[in-house]
Motif scaffolding. Sequence first.
Motif, PDB file in Angstrom:
ATOM      1  N   PHE A  71     -10.948   2.406  14.596  1.00  0.00           N
ATOM      2  CA  PHE A  71      -9.688   3.128  14.794  1.00  0.00           C
ATOM      3  C   PHE A  71      -8.563   2.519  13.954  1.00  0.00           C
ATOM      4  N   ASN A  72      -8.601   1.227  13.715  1.00  0.00           N
ATOM      5  CA  ASN A  72      -7.596   0.638  12.823  1.00  0.00           C
ATOM      6  C   ASN A  72      -7.751   1.159  11.401  1.00  0.00           C
ATOM      7  N   THR A  73      -8.987   1.363  10.963  1.00  0.00           N
ATOM      8  CA  THR A  73      -9.217   1.937   9.633  1.00  0.00           C
ATOM      9  C   THR A  73      -8.685   3.361   9.562  1.00  0.00           C
ATOM     10  N   MET A  74      -8.925   4.159  10.602  1.00  0.00           N
ATOM     11  CA  MET A  74      -8.382   5.514  10.638  1.00  0.00           C
ATOM     12  C   MET A  74      -6.854   5.499  10.635  1.00  0.00           C
ATOM     13  N   ARG A  75      -6.266   4.573  11.374  1.00  0.00           N
ATOM     14  CA  ARG A  75      -4.805   4.489  11.438  1.00  0.00           C
ATOM     15  C   ARG A  75      -4.232   4.118  10.068  1.00  0.00           C
ATOM     16  N   ASN A  76      -4.841   3.156   9.392  1.00  0.00           N
ATOM     17  CA  ASN A  76      -4.352   2.766   8.061  1.00  0.00           C
ATOM     18  C   ASN A  76      -4.530   3.882   7.049  1.00  0.00           C
ATOM     19  N   ARG A  77      -5.621   4.620   7.184  1.00  0.00           N
ATOM     20  CA  ARG A  77      -5.861   5.739   6.275  1.00  0.00           C
ATOM     21  C   ARG A  77      -4.788   6.813   6.451  1.00  0.00           C
ATOM     22  N   GLN A  78      -4.438   7.096   7.685  1.00  0.00           N
ATOM     23  CA  GLN A  78      -3.401   8.103   7.937  1.00  0.00           C
ATOM     24  C   GLN A  78      -2.036   7.607   7.467  1.00  0.00           C
ATOM     25  N   THR A  79      -1.736   6.343   7.690  1.00  0.00           N
ATOM     26  CA  THR A  79      -0.453   5.792   7.234  1.00  0.00           C
ATOM     27  C   THR A  79      -0.354   5.824   5.718  1.00  0.00           C
ATOM     28  N   GLU A  80      -1.465   5.552   5.048  1.00  0.00           N
ATOM     29  CA  GLU A  80      -1.454   5.566   3.589  1.00  0.00           C
ATOM     30  C   GLU A  80      -1.204   6.968   3.041  1.00  0.00           C
ATOM     31  N   VAL A  81      -1.751   7.987   3.717  1.00  0.00           N
ATOM     32  CA  VAL A  81      -1.541   9.360   3.261  1.00  0.00           C
ATOM     33  C   VAL A  81      -0.119   9.809   3.571  1.00  0.00           C
ATOM     34  N   GLN A  82       0.404   9.460   4.757  1.00  0.00           N
ATOM     35  CA  GLN A  82       1.739   9.912   5.147  1.00  0.00           C
ATOM     36  C   GLN A  82       2.848   9.149   4.429  1.00  0.00           C
ATOM     37  N   ASN A  83       2.677   7.852   4.278  1.00  0.00           N
ATOM     38  CA  ASN A  83       3.726   7.019   3.694  1.00  0.00           C
ATOM     39  C   ASN A  83       3.099   6.075   2.675  1.00  0.00           C
ATOM     40  N   PRO A  84       2.794   6.567   1.484  1.00  0.00           N
ATOM     41  CA  PRO A  84       2.135   5.700   0.486  1.00  0.00           C
ATOM     42  C   PRO A  84       3.020   4.553   0.019  1.00  0.00           C
ATOM     43  N   LYS A  85       4.343   4.750   0.028  1.00  0.00           N
ATOM     44  CA  LYS A  85       5.229   3.673  -0.419  1.00  0.00           C
ATOM     45  C   LYS A  85       5.143   2.467   0.510  1.00  0.00           C
ATOM     46  N   LEU A  86       5.010   2.743   1.813  1.00  0.00           N
ATOM     47  CA  LEU A  86       4.911   1.649   2.768  1.00  0.00           C
ATOM     48  C   LEU A  86       3.631   0.849   2.557  1.00  0.00           C
ATOM     49  N   MET A  87       2.526   1.527   2.301  1.00  0.00           N
ATOM     50  CA  MET A  87       1.270   0.822   2.063  1.00  0.00           C
ATOM     51  C   MET A  87       1.317   0.031   0.769  1.00  0.00           C
ATOM     52  N   ILE A  88       1.970   0.580  -0.258  1.00  0.00           N
ATOM     53  CA  ILE A  88       2.099  -0.170  -1.514  1.00  0.00           C
ATOM     54  C   ILE A  88       2.930  -1.423  -1.303  1.00  0.00           C
ATOM     55  N   LYS A  89       3.983  -1.305  -0.493  1.00  0.00           N
ATOM     56  CA  LYS A  89       4.833  -2.461  -0.198  1.00  0.00           C
ATOM     57  C   LYS A  89       4.060  -3.538   0.548  1.00  0.00           C
ATOM     58  N   LYS A  90       3.205  -3.127   1.500  1.00  0.00           N
ATOM     59  CA  LYS A  90       2.409  -4.100   2.233  1.00  0.00           C
ATOM     60  C   LYS A  90       1.417  -4.802   1.321  1.00  0.00           C
ATOM     61  N   ARG A  91       0.827  -4.053   0.385  1.00  0.00           N
ATOM     62  CA  ARG A  91      -0.117  -4.689  -0.542  1.00  0.00           C
ATOM     63  C   ARG A  91       0.598  -5.676  -1.448  1.00  0.00           C
ATOM     64  N   GLU A  92       1.794  -5.303  -1.896  1.00  0.00           N
ATOM     65  CA  GLU A  92       2.548  -6.220  -2.752  1.00  0.00           C
ATOM     66  C   GLU A  92       2.919  -7.498  -2.011  1.00  0.00           C
ATOM     67  N   GLN A  93       3.232  -7.366  -0.729  1.00  0.00           N
ATOM     68  CA  GLN A  93       3.572  -8.556   0.045  1.00  0.00           C
ATOM     69  C   GLN A  93       2.368  -9.455   0.265  1.00  0.00           C
ATOM     70  N   SER A  94       1.164  -8.860   0.340  1.00  0.00           N
ATOM     71  CA  SER A  94      -0.031  -9.659   0.563  1.00  0.00           C
ATOM     72  C   SER A  94      -0.548 -10.310  -0.710  1.00  0.00           C
ATOM     73  N   GLU A  95      -0.144  -9.788  -1.860  1.00  0.00           N
ATOM     74  CA  GLU A  95      -0.598 -10.350  -3.127  1.00  0.00           C
ATOM     75  C   GLU A  95       0.321 -11.475  -3.575  1.00  0.00           C
ATOM     76  N   ILE A  96      -0.207 -12.405  -4.332  1.00  0.00           N
ATOM     77  CA  ILE A  96       0.550 -13.553  -4.838  1.00  0.00           C
ATOM     78  C   ILE A  96       0.921 -13.281  -6.283  1.00  0.00           C
TER      79      ILE A  96
END
Length: 610
Positions: A303-328
């Motif tokens: 269910f966490n995978t489904m939730r992240n998939r839906q968040t990525e489709v609805q708000n791609p900018k937010l997911m990109i921001k999270k990936r940038e924060q996790s990267e060094i």
Amino acid sequence: MYRNLIPVGRHYIAVPKSLERIYSQVLRLTRYENQHHVIYRLAHKKVNKSKDHNSRLFDQLKTLEVQYTSKFGKGQNPPLKKPNYTETKNNKYLHENNIFNVIRPERHGEGDTFEDRLFHDEKEPPEEEDEEGKISLVLSRSVTPELEEKILNGIPNQKCILKEALLEIEKLEKRNFKFILPKSMTVDEWRTLISLQDMRSRTTYVHSLVMGTPSLDEIQQQDKIYQNPLQLDPELLEDVQDEEGQRKIKIFLMEHEMLRQDGEMVPYLVTEKDIFAIADLKTSTARTKLMMTMLGREIRMFFNTMRNRQTEVQNPKLMIKKREQSEISYDESSDKTIVLNYNPQTINLAYDWSAVREFHDWGIPLVIDMSYTSNCELDHRLRQNSLLSEILNSISINKEAKTPFQLQITNIQPDLTPKLSDELSKNADVAPYNLTSESHLDMYPHDRLVYLSPDSRNNLVKFNPDDIYVIGGIVDKQERGKVRVPLTLPAAKKLNIRHARFPTRQVFGVQSAFNIDTCVGILNDIKETSDWFYSLRWLPQRILLRRLHNDPNPENELLVRAHRRLSPADSDIELKFRLLNPTNYRYYFKRIMECKTKEEMENLLSEIKI
């Protein structure tokens, strides 16, 4: 006067006589002490209010102002107020001088209220409701008898699968997180849905009709995996060398397949840690419990995978921001900090040596007394596992502190020694603790010992580095119908040793027994900061929720919200929140209570940097 009051235990119930007669007799009492005693019992004790005339009497007595008519003085006494018998002069002094320095919600301006700051403080948005206040069920109610006949197409055996799919969709619609589902489906889509055999495949397919991902071929391929026996990775099996362990793994696979053929949902995600756990299990019941634990973990990840998939489709900018924060970032022009990537084993070894360094003359001992295990019914396996888990967490919290204690685990009982030694040997190459069967009463002078007990009436106002604090190694699982028996306080009184409790009542208005690891975390923080409000951030959330349940008001809800977001007791909390110093902790605690929307709070938390 007392002829008109019937004593029942410690309470008084007014005799159903004339209101004016009882009220006038209360006022005619000449001594203030008698007036206060009677009125207090009538107005505040649990007495019979079933009749209307009694209720009117109590309403009058609560607003009654008692006159000083005795020899002690004359004048107007303030309205009756229930006294707090537990508050001593020392506690009043601490409140007046603000020694604990507690953060409370404050109002800013006339229009600001605590109710305006409350919002749904969950990660998932609330469910949409219809006009009657019920959760809207669209897709699960869209199958009519005519549509059902078209879907089944003369194959009645598929009806059971269709009913099961509709039940799964209804549960999906009722989840806290609102998954976006189609409002209706075509006949071909329904037939494709019931052709899938596993719940995880069907749920993914319904969600993919809106999200567009994953594809139908990927879902059908995964469904084929669920339809076949579990296949373990050969690389994971190489670590199990003994024949007995391999035999237990084969038994586990056999029982897994039997459950799958019986129609039960079984896990297919097996880690290396699970392999070692399977090889150590001895009974079928233990294997079944482990299988259910693995299944629950897999469902949560699903269910966490489904939730992240839906968040990525609805708000791609937010997911990109999270990936940038996790990267060094290694760009010199970037303002981000470059962090060296150390191996976790290297960091853990550094923590171990940091704790070992304190086993010297300058170190401050901290004792965990395990002599109480014989009184805690540790014959039950869950109680033993709970105690071992608290000990391991205490060791981890202590060694990660800025200046660890000399952790002394004393009075180890013979029946617990092999289990504790085995668990500790798996998690440490260097022992950042001292495990001994010797009593701390023989190791340290009695005048330096201080027993920590929730039943003590002495508040630990200030940490003294010359004292040696003793934590009881107790698993206090209170069962229904049983009263908790104090253990540490009677032991301290019997040996004439000082005792104290954490001042949680002065800070958060609650008093409760804590786990061993919670006490270790609080003591480490109070040793470094001398700030009780900051140190009690280790307070378990269940204790504050208990207070909120007993006194549900907006102020308590704001306190629980801020504490939950910043408490290091939560294993899922980010590292930057655990590393906050007292000043920043107070600042963000206050700011979180002042937030009026969830977005405002999330933006505030994203500003926190190590």
